[in-house]
Write an enzyme that holds these catalytic residues in place. Sequence first.
Site, PDB file in Angstrom:
ATOM      1  CD  GLU A 128      -3.170  -0.855   0.365  1.00 19.25           C
ATOM      2  OE1 GLU A 128      -2.902   0.327  -0.275  1.00 19.25           O
ATOM      3  OE2 GLU A 128      -3.910  -1.174  -0.441  1.00 19.25           O
ATOM      4  CG  ASP A 129       1.002   3.901  -2.736  1.00 14.99           C
ATOM      5  OD1 ASP A 129       2.004   3.184  -3.351  1.00 14.99           O
ATOM      6  OD2 ASP A 129      -0.366   3.932  -2.792  1.00 14.99           O
TER       7      ASP A 129
END
Lengths: 1155, 295
Positions: free
Chosen positions: A774-775
């Site tokens: 998630e980044d």
Amino acid sequence: MPPKRKASRVAAESDEAFQELFQPEYKGKKLTDEINTAEDKWNLLPAFLKVKGLVKQHLDSFNYFVDTDLKKIIKANELVLSDVDPEFYLKYLDIRVGHRSKTPNDKLVLMPPHQCRLRDLTYSAPIFVDVEYTRGRKIIVHTDLEIGRMPIMLRSNKCILDGADDNTMARYDECPLDPGGYFIVNGTEKVILVQEQLSKNRIIVEADEKKGIVQASVTSSTHERKSKTYVITKNDKIYLKHNSISEDIPIVIILKAAGITSDLEILQLVCGSDPNYQDLFVVNFEEAARLEVFTQQQALNYVGKRVKTIRRAGAPKLSQLQEGIEAIATTIIAHLTVSDLQFKEKALYIATMARRVIMTMHNPTMVDDRDYVGNKRLELAGQLMSLLFEDLFKKFNSDFKANIDKVLKKPSRTSEFDALLSINIHSNNITMGLNRAISTGNWSLKRFKMERAGVTHVLSRLSYISALGMMTRISSQFEKSRKVSGPRALQPSQFGMLCTSDTPEGEACGLVKNLALMTHITTDDEELPIKKLCYMLGCEPILGVDSATLHDEGNFGIHVNGTLVGTTRFPGKFVENFRKLRRTGKVSAFISIHTNTHQQAVHIATDGGRICRPLIIVENGKSKVTAEHLLKLKKGEWAFDDFLVHGLVEYLDVNEENDSLIALYEENINENSVPTTHLEIEPFTVLGAVAGLIPYPHHNQSPRNTYQCAMGKQAIGAIAYNQFRRIDTLLYFMVYPQQPMVKTKTIELIDYDKLPAGQNATVAVMSYSGYDIEDALVLNKASIDRGFGRCQVVRKNTIQLKRYPNHTKDILSGMRVDEHGNPIFPHQALGPDGLGEVGARIENGQIYANKFVPTNAGESALGGASEPTNVESHRETPAYYKGPEPSYVDQVMMSVSDNDQALIKVLLRQTRRPELGDKFSSRHGQKGVCGIIVQQEDLPFNDMGISPDIIMNPHGFPSRMTVGKMIELISGKAGVLNGTLEYGTCFGGSKLEDMSKILVDKGFSYSGKDMLYSGITGECLQAYIFFGPIYYQKLKHMVLDKMHARARGPRAVLTRQPTEGRSRDGGLRLGEMERDCVIAYGASQLLLERLMISSDAFEVDICNKCGLMGYNSWCTTCKSSENIIKMTIPCAAKLLFQELLSMNIAPRLRLGDVF
Amino acid sequence: MTPGNELFVEEDEEMKSDSEEPRLVIKEEPQDGLPAVPEQPEEEDEEPVHVEAEEEDDEEEDDDPIIESIPLYINTMPSRFKNSLHILQYPGRAKARRLDQGHFHASIKPQSKYLEVKVPLDTSKFFDGTKVEDWGEEIGEQTLSGVLDPSEGGYYIAKVETDSEGNRKAVLVPIDSTAQLRTSFQYIDAIDNSAHQQKKQEQAEIHKTTSVQILQSAAKHTGTQANMDGFMHSLGDSLKHVKRFDEESWSLLSWKNDEDEITNKIKKELINGADSIELTTETKFDDYIQKLINE
């Protein structure tokens, strides 16, 4: 040397930031280098910004207000007369801000703005007026009478920083890069945001096709009044509608009232000779005939009968006919005021509106677009200030008049009355009124009954960019909650005027806009000389034009600011001549002219608030700017204005842009049937200052650029050169900011490279450790140790030492010591003066200012006079520091605010290194939080032993399509290897091929991929890794400010439930949806625990007999303790029962056994 | 408006560059006509003939060549105090209907700059005789009225004359004002007014018989003498003008026809009486524009 040139020289010398422009070598170009016009014409842009600056619109507008508009306001309200004494008068002759009449060039020395910031004062200059008035029989002229103080916009021509060079700026503790354009009121920096609204005094035609309604409306705005007039269709008949007329007036009647009595003439004025229009219009004559209105007098009576009159006290009652005349002359279409008997212009205006309606009825495509930028006007600080000032000035005058009348009414006075003695009483009203409006943002104008909130905002000083972004912001008057897409959509006419990327997401999306880089907002220009000029250029005055020929084929109406002033049969020639005059500088460069063939009209606009931008003029297929001109610019012989004066460059507003053919690049110029008329100076000026930071934005998916625009304003970096002298509520500084490896021309122009917000991180695009989902980013611990992402947070704490009416005052007192003579724990950071010592570490629960308040402050000074209490008793009210991490005392300032009370500001500093959960972002809308911090030895490394500062997961790329980020990496890597800073300018910049070439030359892969070795196993990784520098910003969202947990803690007094919010050490709510989950799961005991036991459990005594609550095992209703049962219920439930009882509803509980 | 036999020039004679001689460039052939006659308004429906004084000779475009140059002369009315020159326009009046028949009456309110012309009415065509009965009055004249709009030096009448030697000259005479004359239906208003008056009277009579006398006990107003002035203060600009207009009395003018002796004399004087000084301009074009802009 002509004086003008000299002046520009002086300006040039004063602005050292641009000195380098005139150096023999600038941006890698020498004077002797060959000049390529196609490439080098961008040099016009720095020249433009040198003259105009980024916030020139605010400064221009404010300068216009203080220099021109104030004088007009004074002129319009120049006389103060007395009701009592007909002899008395007071006349304002002149007004000035900041200097006296004798010394027009010597500005008064104001308190430096930075001192105002620190001392919570208002940066303002006195307003002087010259007055002439009667004292007895004498007429007295008094000059330099101060009537109040005007807040001064920083760097405007009334500011002491105007034209200051860097040294002067430094002396005043100001940052030379600070753009100015804001006010300092009570120590806070306030910006008046640019407001966008529909243009005033122009006809806008709209149609509702479903209902079959066409309406032409015009909002008339003058100094006195604002009103809206409509010409609408109702059942295919046309009426005029106005708020002050109780019913809609048939168009024929209103035209008759305006003096066009014959039906033939009405038909000619509205329809011309077009049979289609005539057919549509004829029904309206029947309406008038049916109502038996034939003459002007009848029509005026008809109108007068329907006027809603608001009579002011003392005004005479008007007859019906007079009401009608008044309505036609002043109320309807109020911006055209008729002051004599000639109503023709008014009649023509109404007829034009009716004609536009008829045209739209016949052809529905003739409607106007409300969202078209040419139909919008921007309202700037100057205009808003002028509205406010006029209101306050009128109030000032009426107060003054009331005061005079009171004195003059007295039949016998001991001394001769001097009116000026009482004028000073009211001077505070203007000062206070201006200050209050700017500091609260509430613009309330009595004469327009206007109440506007949120006009001003506190200038965001999060970073240099956020301050700049705020200065170029434009807010729309539209309601955010309305669900219409039109006003939010990107308009094609926005091109080059408003930034295409910079808009917030969410509810204000598309309503808040930003100016593009090279724009100018016009100020009002005089209309009368332009009208005269039109007549000289062959325009026939409208009063002499007869109605039959008005709408003839090929006869073009000439409209100045929307009002028909004449006609011409040679519109092409007329427009050409007009433009010629403008290009030679005879007419103001900001007056626009364009032809509208659909309406057979030439429109000239001189009003303020239009956005315009400069373009290079192209004639006969040749750009008028040539190499020799650019050489002059480079040598510093020419400034931007010389290009204007020589007719090489001109300003076009949106409407005139539509009348021209603009080539994007020089090679696009053609001479076909529609020849090119203009050439863009630089295409990257479609973006604004904030979007200009993005490298290679033309390779990104467009929303990503928009996201970056929002995030660029949250990045921590350098704020200003005077950042360590500032004491603001909250400031973030980056410890080692770097200018980006890949910059853009915009970055250089706005000096972002001097005040950057971010660091060049070496990024490896690969998967590592699983803590990068998630980044999330993987950070290198060694990099953090070396200072990557380190920032400082400074917070201001203000303490005021008050004085009280009974001569007592707040005091500071030294530290208290324990038995060993050491200060007690809370006082450890204090010095002997009771204030935190600079540099001292201060922890949670310690005191930074040991303040004492007198206990008898409320007692009156008079009452206590009988027994003098010399013994002052004080109560301790120390200021505690609260926070999870200790801070250091950075600065302590002691001063006196304007009400003579001591003002102490304590600045506390924290230095923060990145930690898990801190937010970072690249310049491509790719944000991520730190997921793990890894020892450098565990990170992969390349042949040269370089290990990354950041590891980014490759999943971030496919869906986001931020190709610009990849190119930034390659360009950055090439730059690092080559020792150059590369450019990622929009629609240009360093070419990917060249960058790859450099990489190959330096022994790297053309693609930017490297072979890396695992830091854990030492083996070579199975894939080549995309590896290189990317500029990363640290965003202001940090874990330390957000982390929060609670086991037990404070509860709300009323409900006994845990408090809410981090600041109050609140609990985390198990909300409705979570509750539903627990219910669905069947975890009833958990539900009970969360909702009652851990929250507001309350033991009540319930009487099983009456069902009401008692206490102490006693039922007050039954007067017995017989049936009392103890049980636990939520306090909220108990509260509900009690509140029900208080409103005479008895909730009775019936208890039964469960088992 | 229909093309008449008048000529009017819409250019300022100053509008020429410094170097060149004043000249007229005729783009359309001028029609021979007669200039307007002072204080004797007459038919003047005209097609504006575009006689443009070109300011930039060098930049003259090919499609607009100079055909001929004619020297300019300026003339004024013989006595500026007594006479003035006006253009009268009759919107809505057909060209075919000449204005030279019958007897005309003209009157003016000079302060309000309002002109009224009474024109005999042709009742043979387009005239509803039955309506006359309603209006109860013999309507023999049509009343035309309009405001005189000062032309502020923008309008001139010009006559291009060819003398015996074939030399042409153009004589310019400045116009004081223009006026568009529209029909006003005072007879309808008069009926309305009388009906209104009657109604009021009736109502007042009813009122008198029934109403109880109310004694006013208000204190005296302060500054009664200021009220006269105060009244004017509170009226809007336009209403003030209307009030002044109503108070002003008409002054009668005499109407002379085209063939009248005085008319012809003045016409001649206008054409030939010029001081025969050929106009040259000393105002530079730039200065002129500057003057224009800075005003």
